[in-house]
Scaffold this active site. Sequence first.
Site, PDB file in Angstrom:
ATOM      1  N   LYS A 123       0.796  -1.266   0.045  1.00 21.98           N
ATOM      2  CA  LYS A 123       0.054   0.037  -0.078  1.00 21.98           C
ATOM      3  C   LYS A 123       0.997   1.000   0.152  1.00 21.98           C
ATOM      4  O   LYS A 123       1.754   1.365   0.739  1.00 21.98           O
ATOM      5  CB  LYS A 123      -0.881  -0.076   1.216  1.00 21.98           C
ATOM      6  CG  LYS A 123      -2.003   1.042   1.500  1.00 21.98           C
ATOM      7  CD  LYS A 123      -2.758   0.734   2.478  1.00 21.98           C
ATOM      8  CE  LYS A 123      -3.808   1.822   2.778  1.00 21.98           C
ATOM      9  NZ  LYS A 123      -4.542   1.508   3.958  1.00 21.98           N
ATOM     10  N   SER A 204      -9.463   1.719   2.846  1.00 21.62           N
ATOM     11  CA  SER A 204      -8.394   2.644   2.241  1.00 21.62           C
ATOM     12  C   SER A 204      -7.447   1.866   1.527  1.00 21.62           C
ATOM     13  O   SER A 204      -6.824   2.040   0.646  1.00 21.62           O
ATOM     14  CB  SER A 204      -7.634   3.521   3.315  1.00 21.62           C
ATOM     15  OG  SER A 204      -7.073   2.735   4.191  1.00 21.62           O
ATOM     16  N   SER A 228     -10.115  -1.016   7.113  1.00 19.61           N
ATOM     17  CA  SER A 228      -9.458  -0.805   5.842  1.00 19.61           C
ATOM     18  C   SER A 228      -8.585  -2.038   5.364  1.00 19.61           C
ATOM     19  O   SER A 228      -7.916  -1.974   4.273  1.00 19.61           O
ATOM     20  CB  SER A 228      -8.689   0.330   5.936  1.00 19.61           C
ATOM     21  OG  SER A 228      -9.412   1.723   5.780  1.00 19.61           O
TER      22      SER A 228
END
Length: 541
Positions: A123, A204, A228
């Site tokens: 990420k 997210s 998330s």
Amino acid sequence: MSLNTLTKSTLSLSFALALAACQTPPVRTTQAPVAMQQSEVNFEFAHADYRTINQALEQGELTSAELVTYYLQRIRAHNQQGAELRAVISLNPDALAEAETLDKARKQGDVRGSLHGIPVLLKDNIDTADGLANTAGSLLFAENFPEDDAALVKNLRAQGAIILGKANLSEWANFRSTRSSSGWSGVGGLARNPYDTTRSTCGSSAGSGAAVAADFTTFAVGTETDGSLVCPGAVNGIVSIKPTLGLISRDGIIPISHSQDTAGPMTRSVAGAVTLMQAMASYDGSDAASFRTDTVFTQYLNEDGLEGKRIGVVRNLMGYNELLDNQFEQQLEVLEAQGATLVDVEMPTYGEYGDAEFTVLLYEFKQDMANYLATTQLPYRNMADLIEANNKMAQQELPYFGQELFIMANNMTEADEPRYQKALEKSKRLAGAEGIDAMLADHDLDLLVAPTTGPSWKIDLVNGDHYAGSASSPAAVAGYPHITVPMGYIELPKQPKLPVGISFFSTAHAEPVLIEAAYSYEQATQHRQPPQLSATATHLD
């Protein structure tokens, strides 16, 4: 012709084509994907899980260079072209060379660890010192080039992992606006759900979830403050683990809240998720939440892991989607068939700590972000600087929604500390001791289950996300572990089928119990089916 016999220049061309598609902010394109040379390796690449891939690498049926090239072809075909998933922001230009080096080491009997030669997407809020920017999805951080790997990245490299690149995310881990659309970032554009590209990726860790589902990588790493990891895991039809707070160091991760933030694995199988979590876990004296453990989590991958378990079915974590509830009820029969005893329970404190959690996140975000900024060479030092910079770049950064949460966090002052401390104590107590722990103790339970979240909703840049409900908050606020596993699909006539997940969660350090239950359930059901990628019908960027 096998990839073993392809020239290095051909492999480099494949990489260059994919790299060019990922290094710049996404733009709409109507061009067909560039044709790329296909491998004749006798290995079924498509959606292979970790165990299958690792076994093929060990037996010499596959090389890491071949595996990396396959993923680059997938990214080239469907990241900015084809399905236009916008799941990947940037690629590591050294990934192929690293794969070749690791292939040579394997031939010489030098295997670094459980992830030797396995590609991992991170990420894009996790520091790497390999020349990849760590952007949090924001153009404000486009020149944020860390000088050091995050602790979890060091651990991954030590186990032989190849950092393939950085995954798109909801900008600032979805903590900028009260009306955000999950998956959108100024750098990466709008990430889409591979099962239906008009629908949200949720949470997210949007690109991480979409990339794993779409077969862009073997593994991805996401982060969670509340939902998330598990929400994008569920709606993208994959496995994700939010570990106990402190199992994985938060060093080098762009933060929201030190009381709830954690990284975690996102993969296509429970075995893969547990292996990746094991590789990332380590004690870090610089992280106040970090703890030492000698637990070998992979030993709990037990097909009979549900036998004898007492499981609480948390009835007030459902009821917001009839189709979801119907699918979940069918899974309870599977749990019982595998030897579990089910007990209906309700979380007595659910819904009582949301305001307290929000206060904690706002207060910690301001200080934690300032602490991270102090480690960078960026021209910003505090939340006020970021707000001003966003305003100056409003056309690029604020086209769909604003920065209300930034402003609310910035308005927090030292005078709010007593209120923050009270909120922190309240939220931890109600989610943990008087919430999850109370249910476990009162009913003599090993773990709890609930639907993870509803099926993915239509992307709506006008109104923002359409959350209906989720099981994420109790474990997220308490800092306890939570695993989501695919539990099937919501199927309606003339509609793409949408994956949904089942959540297994319990008290702190209960990963062994949850792994046993989740793995046993996965092996008994084998629900996951890969998405069928096609060209995107609508363009929402």
